[in-house]
Design a protein around this motif. Structure first.
Motif, PDB file in Angstrom:
ATOM      1  N   GLU A  53      14.996  -3.248 -12.588  1.00  0.00           N
ATOM      2  CA  GLU A  53      13.985  -2.715 -11.223  1.00  0.00           C
ATOM      3  C   GLU A  53      12.453  -3.269 -12.388  1.00  0.00           C
ATOM      4  O   GLU A  53      11.759  -2.871 -12.708  1.00  0.00           O
ATOM      5  N   ILE A  54      11.521  -3.390 -10.838  1.00  0.00           N
ATOM      6  CA  ILE A  54       9.618  -3.229 -10.685  1.00  0.00           C
ATOM      7  C   ILE A  54       9.757  -2.009  -9.741  1.00  0.00           C
ATOM      8  O   ILE A  54       9.886  -2.381  -8.668  1.00  0.00           O
ATOM      9  N   VAL A  55       9.067  -1.665 -10.842  1.00  0.00           N
ATOM     10  CA  VAL A  55       8.442  -0.433  -9.559  1.00  0.00           C
ATOM     11  C   VAL A  55       6.880  -0.715  -9.314  1.00  0.00           C
ATOM     12  O   VAL A  55       6.239  -0.690 -10.643  1.00  0.00           O
ATOM     13  N   PHE A  56       6.223   0.530  -8.222  1.00  0.00           N
ATOM     14  CA  PHE A  56       4.670   0.193  -8.602  1.00  0.00           C
ATOM     15  C   PHE A  56       5.017   1.753  -7.996  1.00  0.00           C
ATOM     16  O   PHE A  56       5.421   2.399  -6.814  1.00  0.00           O
ATOM     17  N   ARG A  57       3.710   2.496  -8.541  1.00  0.00           N
ATOM     18  CA  ARG A  57       3.589   3.608  -9.501  1.00  0.00           C
ATOM     19  C   ARG A  57       1.941   4.111  -8.337  1.00  0.00           C
ATOM     20  O   ARG A  57       1.373   3.805  -9.074  1.00  0.00           O
ATOM     21  N   PRO A  58       2.436   4.071  -7.320  1.00  0.00           N
ATOM     22  CA  PRO A  58       0.169   4.429  -6.961  1.00  0.00           C
ATOM     23  C   PRO A  58      -0.053   6.208  -7.509  1.00  0.00           C
ATOM     24  O   PRO A  58       0.681   6.906  -7.370  1.00  0.00           O
ATOM     25  N   ASP A  59      -1.624   6.369  -7.863  1.00  0.00           N
ATOM     26  CA  ASP A  59      -2.163   7.260  -7.904  1.00  0.00           C
ATOM     27  C   ASP A  59      -3.567   7.577  -7.726  1.00  0.00           C
ATOM     28  O   ASP A  59      -3.970   8.139  -7.669  1.00  0.00           O
ATOM     29  N   HIS A  60      -3.744   6.448  -6.636  1.00  0.00           N
ATOM     30  CA  HIS A  60      -4.573   6.672  -6.408  1.00  0.00           C
ATOM     31  C   HIS A  60      -5.033   5.630  -4.884  1.00  0.00           C
ATOM     32  O   HIS A  60      -4.463   4.628  -5.044  1.00  0.00           O
ATOM     33  N   VAL A  61      -5.600   6.235  -3.591  1.00  0.00           N
ATOM     34  CA  VAL A  61      -5.366   5.965  -2.630  1.00  0.00           C
ATOM     35  C   VAL A  61      -7.314   5.577  -1.784  1.00  0.00           C
ATOM     36  O   VAL A  61      -7.969   6.846  -2.211  1.00  0.00           O
ATOM     37  N   GLU A  62      -7.952   4.296  -1.588  1.00  0.00           N
ATOM     38  CA  GLU A  62      -9.418   4.388  -1.272  1.00  0.00           C
ATOM     39  C   GLU A  62      -8.892   4.209  -0.191  1.00  0.00           C
ATOM     40  O   GLU A  62      -8.481   3.137   0.479  1.00  0.00           O
ATOM     41  N   GLY A  63     -10.009   4.577   1.050  1.00  0.00           N
ATOM     42  CA  GLY A  63     -10.225   4.901   1.985  1.00  0.00           C
ATOM     43  C   GLY A  63      -9.513   5.784   2.782  1.00  0.00           C
ATOM     44  O   GLY A  63      -8.482   6.646   2.446  1.00  0.00           O
ATOM     45  N   LYS A  64      -9.137   5.931   3.562  1.00  0.00           N
ATOM     46  CA  LYS A  64      -8.900   7.060   4.662  1.00  0.00           C
ATOM     47  C   LYS A  64      -7.881   6.097   5.710  1.00  0.00           C
ATOM     48  O   LYS A  64      -8.244   5.148   6.086  1.00  0.00           O
ATOM     49  N   VAL A  65      -6.768   6.767   6.152  1.00  0.00           N
ATOM     50  CA  VAL A  65      -6.344   6.264   6.936  1.00  0.00           C
ATOM     51  C   VAL A  65      -5.935   7.278   8.163  1.00  0.00           C
ATOM     52  O   VAL A  65      -5.462   8.404   7.635  1.00  0.00           O
ATOM     53  N   ALA A  66      -6.303   6.682   8.970  1.00  0.00           N
ATOM     54  CA  ALA A  66      -6.489   6.856  10.214  1.00  0.00           C
ATOM     55  C   ALA A  66      -5.063   7.741  10.955  1.00  0.00           C
ATOM     56  O   ALA A  66      -3.794   7.078  10.694  1.00  0.00           O
ATOM     57  N   PRO A  67      -4.855   8.687  11.768  1.00  0.00           N
ATOM     58  CA  PRO A  67      -3.830   9.260  12.131  1.00  0.00           C
ATOM     59  C   PRO A  67      -3.688   8.092  13.298  1.00  0.00           C
ATOM     60  O   PRO A  67      -1.720   8.146  13.800  1.00  0.00           O
ATOM     61  N   SER A  68      -3.928   7.129  13.932  1.00  0.00           N
ATOM     62  CA  SER A  68      -3.476   6.546  15.166  1.00  0.00           C
ATOM     63  C   SER A  68      -4.252   5.632  14.719  1.00  0.00           C
ATOM     64  O   SER A  68      -5.501   5.074  14.575  1.00  0.00           O
ATOM     65  N   GLY A  69      -4.004   4.116  15.560  1.00  0.00           N
ATOM     66  CA  GLY A  69      -4.766   3.195  15.041  1.00  0.00           C
ATOM     67  C   GLY A  69      -4.328   1.917  14.111  1.00  0.00           C
ATOM     68  O   GLY A  69      -3.824   2.358  12.794  1.00  0.00           O
ATOM     69  N   THR A  70      -5.269   1.536  13.120  1.00  0.00           N
ATOM     70  CA  THR A  70      -5.573   0.492  12.012  1.00  0.00           C
ATOM     71  C   THR A  70      -6.597   1.316  11.192  1.00  0.00           C
ATOM     72  O   THR A  70      -8.122   1.236  11.657  1.00  0.00           O
TER      73      THR A  70
END
Length: 190
Positions: free
Chosen positions: A104-121
């Protein structure tokens, strides 16, 4: 006239639950759709560039938009590499990825920088640990996220310096390939 407390408590509890569901610190959980997710690779060489793909086995991401803290994992089947040449794919699995030892090749996220909008880009960067060939490597994955109706489509790419990370270079006397491979991900999650 005021309602008795025993009749007012259920209404207050419902109101509290509804308002808590919309608080910005709420944890989001996304399930990736393996059938709608593409993991593609590009390996440049002097004669021609090799393009191929891998299969996502499973993927989940949880993140808190107020803190950026993230968890989960994206798991790719290392033996699923398909470049359109059975001989090349056999060599990639046996000699480079050693998928019998490291399936297996695995990516484990630990932090998100930026905001994910509920709609749009939205533009975000996901920091995490990329595990391949028995070793862990920190990476940052820049993503463009398209959100609509509770469904998210994300795409991004990153470079894997596979030789630097301890894997064999498949170059031969006649064919010289790059020591890095480009990975492109296009994922769909709900």
């Amino acid at each position: 006239m005021m309602k008795p407390l025993r009749l007012l408590l259920p209404q207050l509890a419902c109101a509290a639950l509804l308002s808590a569901a919309t608080l910005p610190g709420q944890q989001h959980s996304l399930q990736l759709d393996p059938a709608a997710t593409k993991v593609e690779f590009t390996l440049p060489s002097l004669l021609h560039t090799v393009h191929g793909s891998f299969t996502l086995k499973r993927g989940t991401i949880q993140f808190d938009p107020s803190t950026g803290k993230a968890s989960g994992e994206l798991v790719v089947d290392a033996a699923s590499g398909d470049s359109g040449s059975q001989a090349r794919d056999h060599r990639m699995n046996k000699d480079i990825l050693q998928s019998d030892r490291f399936p297996e090749i695995v990516f484990r996220p630990d932090h998100v920088e930026g905001k994910v909008a509920p709609s749009g880009t939205s533009q975000v960067q996901i920091h995490g640990v990329f595990s391949i060939h028995g070793a862990d490597h920190e990476i940052v994955l820049p993503l463009e996220v398209q959100a609509s109706g509770g469904q998210y489509a994300a795409s991004g790419h990153f470079t894997v310096p596979y030789v630097k990370w301890g894997m064999k270079n498949p170059s031969t006397l006649m064919l010289r390939v790059s020591e890095t491979v480009e990975i492109h991900i296009a994922a769909v999650a709900k």
